[in-house]
Write a protein that holds these residues in place. Structure first.
Motif, PDB file in Angstrom:
ATOM      1  N   ASP A 642       0.483  -1.061  -0.719  1.00  0.00           N
ATOM      2  CA  ASP A 642       0.317  -0.322   0.207  1.00  0.00           C
ATOM      3  C   ASP A 642       0.558   1.874  -0.509  1.00  0.00           C
ATOM      4  OD1 ASP A 642      -2.255  -1.441   0.053  1.00  0.00           O
ATOM      5  OD2 ASP A 642      -2.822  -1.326   2.195  1.00  0.00           O
ATOM      6  N   GLU A 643       2.129   1.107   1.065  1.00  0.00           N
ATOM      7  CA  GLU A 643       3.059   2.257   0.498  1.00  0.00           C
ATOM      8  C   GLU A 643       3.465   2.862  -0.237  1.00  0.00           C
ATOM      9  OE1 GLU A 643       6.080   1.769   3.175  1.00  0.00           O
ATOM     10  OE2 GLU A 643       4.685   1.467   5.391  1.00  0.00           O
ATOM     11  N   ARG A 644       3.815   1.587  -1.746  1.00  0.00           N
ATOM     12  CA  ARG A 644       4.316   2.064  -3.098  1.00  0.00           C
ATOM     13  C   ARG A 644       3.437   2.491  -3.749  1.00  0.00           C
ATOM     14  NH1 ARG A 644       9.485   1.788  -4.277  1.00  0.00           N
ATOM     15  NH2 ARG A 644       9.137   0.379  -6.193  1.00  0.00           N
ATOM     16  N   LEU A 648       3.124   5.522  -5.876  1.00  0.00           N
ATOM     17  CA  LEU A 648       3.223   5.500  -6.627  1.00  0.00           C
ATOM     18  C   LEU A 648       1.824   7.114  -7.296  1.00  0.00           C
ATOM     19  CD1 LEU A 648       2.539   4.432 -10.393  1.00  0.00           C
ATOM     20  CD2 LEU A 648       0.979   2.987  -9.341  1.00  0.00           C
ATOM     21  N   THR A 649       0.842   6.415  -6.831  1.00  0.00           N
ATOM     22  CA  THR A 649      -0.085   7.701  -7.306  1.00  0.00           C
ATOM     23  C   THR A 649       0.173   9.611  -7.338  1.00  0.00           C
ATOM     24  OG1 THR A 649      -0.969   7.510  -4.911  1.00  0.00           O
ATOM     25  CG2 THR A 649      -1.971   6.725  -6.699  1.00  0.00           C
ATOM     26  N   VAL A 719      -6.503  -1.455  -0.664  1.00  0.00           N
ATOM     27  CA  VAL A 719      -5.924  -1.782  -2.322  1.00  0.00           C
ATOM     28  C   VAL A 719      -5.408  -3.238  -2.001  1.00  0.00           C
ATOM     29  CG1 VAL A 719      -4.815  -0.570  -4.011  1.00  0.00           C
ATOM     30  CG2 VAL A 719      -6.015   0.400  -2.772  1.00  0.00           C
ATOM     31  N   GLY A 720      -4.267  -3.287  -1.112  1.00  0.00           N
ATOM     32  CA  GLY A 720      -3.846  -4.388  -1.315  1.00  0.00           C
ATOM     33  C   GLY A 720      -4.556  -6.004  -0.830  1.00  0.00           C
ATOM     34  N   GLN A 721      -6.194  -6.078  -0.740  1.00  0.00           N
ATOM     35  CA  GLN A 721      -7.220  -6.950  -0.968  1.00  0.00           C
ATOM     36  C   GLN A 721      -6.978  -6.838  -2.534  1.00  0.00           C
ATOM     37  OE1 GLN A 721     -10.206  -6.798   1.481  1.00  0.00           O
ATOM     38  NE2 GLN A 721     -10.425  -8.896   1.814  1.00  0.00           N
ATOM     39  N   SER A 726      -1.806 -10.272   0.329  1.00  0.00           N
ATOM     40  CA  SER A 726      -1.367  -9.131   1.227  1.00  0.00           C
ATOM     41  C   SER A 726      -0.433  -8.476   0.982  1.00  0.00           C
ATOM     42  CB  SER A 726      -0.972 -10.619   2.472  1.00  0.00           C
ATOM     43  OG  SER A 726      -0.015 -11.023   2.215  1.00  0.00           O
ATOM     44  N   SER A 727      -0.484  -7.272   2.129  1.00  0.00           N
ATOM     45  CA  SER A 727       0.317  -6.127   2.037  1.00  0.00           C
ATOM     46  C   SER A 727       2.259  -6.815   1.912  1.00  0.00           C
ATOM     47  CB  SER A 727       0.197  -5.410   2.768  1.00  0.00           C
ATOM     48  OG  SER A 727      -0.007  -5.845   4.342  1.00  0.00           O
ATOM     49  N   GLY A 728       2.930  -6.048   1.285  1.00  0.00           N
ATOM     50  CA  GLY A 728       3.615  -6.563   1.297  1.00  0.00           C
ATOM     51  C   GLY A 728       4.038  -8.017   0.804  1.00  0.00           C
ATOM     52  N   THR A 729       3.836  -8.858  -0.043  1.00  0.00           N
ATOM     53  CA  THR A 729       4.470  -9.637  -0.817  1.00  0.00           C
ATOM     54  C   THR A 729       3.770  -9.810  -2.189  1.00  0.00           C
ATOM     55  OG1 THR A 729       3.281 -10.937   0.980  1.00  0.00           O
ATOM     56  CG2 THR A 729       3.717 -12.489  -0.436  1.00  0.00           C
ATOM     57  N   SER A 730       4.620 -10.244  -2.824  1.00  0.00           N
ATOM     58  CA  SER A 730       4.434 -10.920  -4.390  1.00  0.00           C
ATOM     59  C   SER A 730       3.501 -10.680  -4.246  1.00  0.00           C
ATOM     60  CB  SER A 730       5.673 -11.376  -4.789  1.00  0.00           C
ATOM     61  OG  SER A 730       6.019 -11.525  -6.147  1.00  0.00           O
ATOM     62  N   GLY A 731       2.771 -10.429  -5.488  1.00  0.00           N
ATOM     63  CA  GLY A 731       1.418 -10.515  -6.462  1.00  0.00           C
ATOM     64  C   GLY A 731       1.568 -11.895  -6.822  1.00  0.00           C
ATOM     65  N   LYS A 732       2.946 -12.511  -7.233  1.00  0.00           N
ATOM     66  CA  LYS A 732       3.054 -13.002  -8.715  1.00  0.00           C
ATOM     67  C   LYS A 732       2.970 -14.715  -7.682  1.00  0.00           C
ATOM     68  CE  LYS A 732       6.302 -11.211 -11.720  1.00  0.00           C
ATOM     69  NZ  LYS A 732       7.412 -11.497 -13.109  1.00  0.00           N
ATOM     70  N   ARG A 733       3.142 -14.487  -6.212  1.00  0.00           N
ATOM     71  CA  ARG A 733       3.430 -15.739  -5.749  1.00  0.00           C
ATOM     72  C   ARG A 733       2.409 -15.721  -4.162  1.00  0.00           C
ATOM     73  NH1 ARG A 733       7.975 -13.516  -6.462  1.00  0.00           N
ATOM     74  NH2 ARG A 733      10.667 -14.701  -6.725  1.00  0.00           N
ATOM     75  N   ALA A 734       1.292 -14.954  -4.055  1.00  0.00           N
ATOM     76  CA  ALA A 734       0.402 -14.577  -2.968  1.00  0.00           C
ATOM     77  C   ALA A 734      -0.095 -15.214  -3.688  1.00  0.00           C
ATOM     78  CB  ALA A 734       0.156 -13.286  -2.613  1.00  0.00           C
ATOM     79  N   THR A 735      -0.747 -14.938  -5.214  1.00  0.00           N
ATOM     80  CA  THR A 735      -1.808 -15.456  -5.289  1.00  0.00           C
ATOM     81  C   THR A 735      -1.768 -16.958  -6.334  1.00  0.00           C
ATOM     82  OG1 THR A 735      -0.512 -14.175  -8.071  1.00  0.00           O
ATOM     83  CG2 THR A 735      -2.799 -13.153  -6.692  1.00  0.00           C
TER      84      THR A 735
END
Length: 735
Positions: A642-644, A648-649, A719-721, A726-735
């Motif tokens: 979420d911080e990242r 960006l925004t 936004v993370g959800q 989960s926040s702080g985790t790579s989307g490639k791996r979390a999904t």
């Protein structure tokens, strides 16, 4: 008296027995006249029996015998001596304080000039003490003569007085050669100075010195170094004054050799274990070469260089011809500074050309280590016509060296050279074996780096070739894009983007990320990109297009997953439909500076199967900017997602900037260093800011018809959800 022994039968044995131990026993001296009257009484006699000289001089010697004992025995002993025959025996005397005292006596006549007996000389000692000392002397004599331990007695000047047969054998010198000489004079090829210093310490302090090592060569074995364990003890007189040193020596050469070999074995295992952990993790030629050099110094060698084939260093095939010599590039060297030898050797990065007849090329051609155990003038002479470095190394103290080829998968990759200059032994067979094992591990790592580099470059080329080379958006849409591959230490992934001109003047914005790395991921990315282009030209609805992409992944031999986002935008109305499959949400920056993430159902990555993909419609004001990106842009170690996204925004609050500048700003600010993952970035300005928009055919329409009912409000809650992780985790791996 228990027994009488004629002196002429025992004098030889008695003298020898007494000679070894009499000096350490208090002995009373008494002289009598021919009639037995005491005429002399020394101070030891007074200490032994308690009588002062005035109390006994003039009395008959028999008066000093035990009153309850048979005095005739004592008289008979004295009378035998008085007749001219020396005797030894045991009597019981009476101490002045009133208690019996057993004495061992030696009596001998003192003849006058006419062979007549004028006096009898009597020596007396405590019988118990005499027997104890005689027994100790017997033990000492047995130990001294028969012990396998070398034993020496030295005086306070550290000169040999006596050595036993074992020490004679150790030193290869007879006892007569030792007597009267010091160790430094006798054995100059051992560390005599250290040993004499230890003995002086014992004489000064009285504290024994144990297990002090003597090393070197003796006449017993002049061709080999040996090791002895030495212990020193001070010898004192009855008054506690030092009178010499007793040294004991044990030859421990074999034990020491076994210990050294065991230590060397442990050192080799530790070094190889460290090599398996440290070496080759980077998959970089230079770093792996330097790791080999650093590992070998100082445990194996004092200086090490690692030279790799120049063709390999230039990312070419490592094939080599030995006819005209070989060019090698120095990629490893240790120590880098602070050594005379290091300054003589060529620096890192230098390319060196070696003729075919040099030892370097011989080691490469034979694929076997080349060892010069003892470097001398004769050994460096053949190299003099090629270089002055070998002669300089010899003058700098290098006395042994070995060259070990780096061979992996039947390919010669280079050579490692090990130099030894410290005052230790030359390289031996164990050192060659250890160097070979280190070189073999390094060679595999270097070859892995070579293969990885080649695959990495191939993947980058494939990746770039499959990205759209010429993007021509429809009128009313302006785009800018960037692709940033992962750093050299990370494999290329399957990130991609595309912009397609759809029927009716609409634009399709596509961005995806194949999970995985390397050529396989790049190839799958190419298949998905081609499928999207074909389906988009058929005006396939977004949700159906995503299902077709899933079918494409299902056709693969190996299952793979991919995230994907597909946005169809009408530049005339600002209406956009967004569909995503596990991909990060797009960002929208409106002309007035309002920035929000477009909240759409995240969906599941392509390849999961059995998921329905939802489509979200929004209407953007003319001149709004859509920002599509892969997760490499917003993921950072130790940072919350979420911080990242907030970072960006915050960088999109000036949407009127040129899109190229906006892309560069996003990459510079969000990814200041080498990227851990590939990054694909696609920005699109939809329509033209202002009260109206004139399309290609001059049509006008209301640019702000408002979002449809139920469309997102633009808030960024949870936004993370929404991103699908989960926040702080790579989307490639979390999904």
């Amino acid at each position: 008296m228990n027994e009488q022994v004629p002196m002429n039968e025992l004098i030889s044995g008695a003298a020898q027995d007494a000679g070894g131990w009499l000096g350490t026993l208090p002995v009373a001296q008494v002289a009598t006249s021919a009639t037995g009257t005491i005429v002399r009484w020394n101070h030891v006699a007074q200490e032994l029996l308690g009588y002062a000289p005035p109390e006994v001089v003039g009395r008959h010697i028999a008066d000093l015998l035990h009153p309850g004992a048979d005095r005739s025995l004592g008289r008979s002993l004295w009378e035998t001596a008085a007749t001219g025959r020396g005797v030894m025996g045991t009597v019981t005397a009476w101490h002045r304080e009133g208690h019996p005292l057993e004495l061992e006596i030696w009596a001998c006549p003192v003849p006058s000039g006419h062979q007549e007996i004028s006096a009898v000389l009597v020596f007396a000692a405590d019988a118990h003490a005499a027997r104890r000392i005689r027994g100790s002397s017997a033990v000492w004599d047995g130990l001294f003569s028969r012990s396998p331990v070398g034993i020496a007695v030295l005086d306070t000047n550290l000169r040999f007085l006596q050595v036993n047969p074992a020490l004679e054998a150790m030193n290869g010198l007879a006892e007569s050669a030792h007597t009267g000489r010091r160790l430094a004079e006798l054995l100059p090829e051992v560390n005599a100075g250290e040993m004499e210093a230890a003995m002086r310490q014992v004489l000064d302090t009285g504290e024994p010195v144990l297990d002090r090592r003597r090393t070197g060569r003796t006449p017993a074995d002049p061709e080999h170094d040996r090791v002895w364990s030495c212990s020193y003890v001070r010898v004192e007189d009855p008054g506690g004054r030092p009178i010499g040193v007793i040294a004991s020596l044990l030859d421990i050469t074999e034990q020491q050799r076994a210990h050294i070999e065991a230590e060397a074995g442990r050192r080799r295992l530790a070094l190889l274990s460290e090599a398996s952990v440290r070496m080759g993790a980077s998959l970089e030629l230079e770093r792996t070469s330097q790791e080999l050099a650093d590992l070998a110094v100082p445990d194996l060698a004092d200086t090490v260089t690692v030279d790799i084939l120049d063709t390999l260093a230039r990312a070419e095939e490592p094939g080599m011809g030995l006819g005209g010599g070989v060019a090698l590039r120095r990629l490893g060297k240790a120590p880098l500074t602070g050594s005379t030898i290091t300054s003589i050797l060529a620096p890192l990065g230098r390319t060196l050309v070696f003729p075919a007849t040099t030892p370097y090329i011989q080691a490469l051609a034979a694929r076997q280590p080349f060892l010069i155990a003892r470097l001398d003038e004769r050994a460096v002479a053949p190299a003099a016509r090629y270089s002055t470095a070998p002669a300089q190394l010899l003058r700098a103290g290098v006395h042994s060296l070995m060259m070990v080829p780096l061979v992996a998968r039947d390919l010669v990759l280079g050579v490692a050279t090990f130099y030894r200059s410290r005052p230790v032994g030359p390289f031996g067979s164990d050192d060659v074996t250890l160097a070979g094992e280190l070189a073999a591990r390094a060679a595999v790592s270097i070859d892995n780096a070579r293969l990885y580099q080649r695959e990495h470059e191939t993947a980058v080329i494939l990746q770039r070739s499959m990205l759209p080379q010429h993007i021509t958006p429809p009128p009313g849409v302006e785009v800018a894009h960037r692709y940033l591959p992962a750093s050299d230490v990370n494999e290329v992934g399957g990130d991609w983007y595309d912009v397609l001109h759809l029927p009716g003047g609409e634009a399709a914005l596509a961005i995806g990320d194949v999970m995985g790395h390397g050529i396989a991921a790049a190839a799958v990315m190419g298949r998905l990109s081609a499928t999207v282009r074909a389906l988009a030209r058929l005006n396939t609805p977004p949700a159906e297009l995503l299902h077709q992409l899933e079918a494409t992944l299902a056709d693969l031999a190996e299952p793979m997953l991919a995230t994907f986002l597909y946005a169809v935008c009408d530049p005339l109305t600002g209406r956009c439909t967004v569909t995503r499959a596990g991909h990060p949400p797009p960002a929208a920056a409106e002309p007035d500076g309002t920035v929000h993430l477009i909240e759409t159902p995240p969906g599941a990555p392509l390849g999961v199967g059995g998921i329905d993909f939802a489509t979200t419609e929004i209407v953007l004001p003319p001149g709004s900017v859509l920002v599509l990106y892969t997760d490499g842009l917003i993921e950072a170690r130790g940072r919350d997602i979420d911080e990242r996204l907030t970072d960006l925004t915050s960088l999109l609050t000036e949407p009127q900037r040129p899109l190229d500048h906006l892309c560069d700003s996003l990459l510079t600010r969000l990814v200041p260093s080498a990227a851990d993952d590939d990054i694909a970035l696609l920005t699109a300005r939809i329509g033209t800011a202002g009260p109206s928009y004139g399309g290609p055919s001059g049509r006008h329409s209301d640019p702000r018809s408002g979002p449809p009912a139920g469309s997102p409000s633009g808030s960024r809650s949870d936004v993370g959800q929404t991103y699908g992780r989960s926040s702080g985790t790579s989307g490639k791996r979390a999904t």
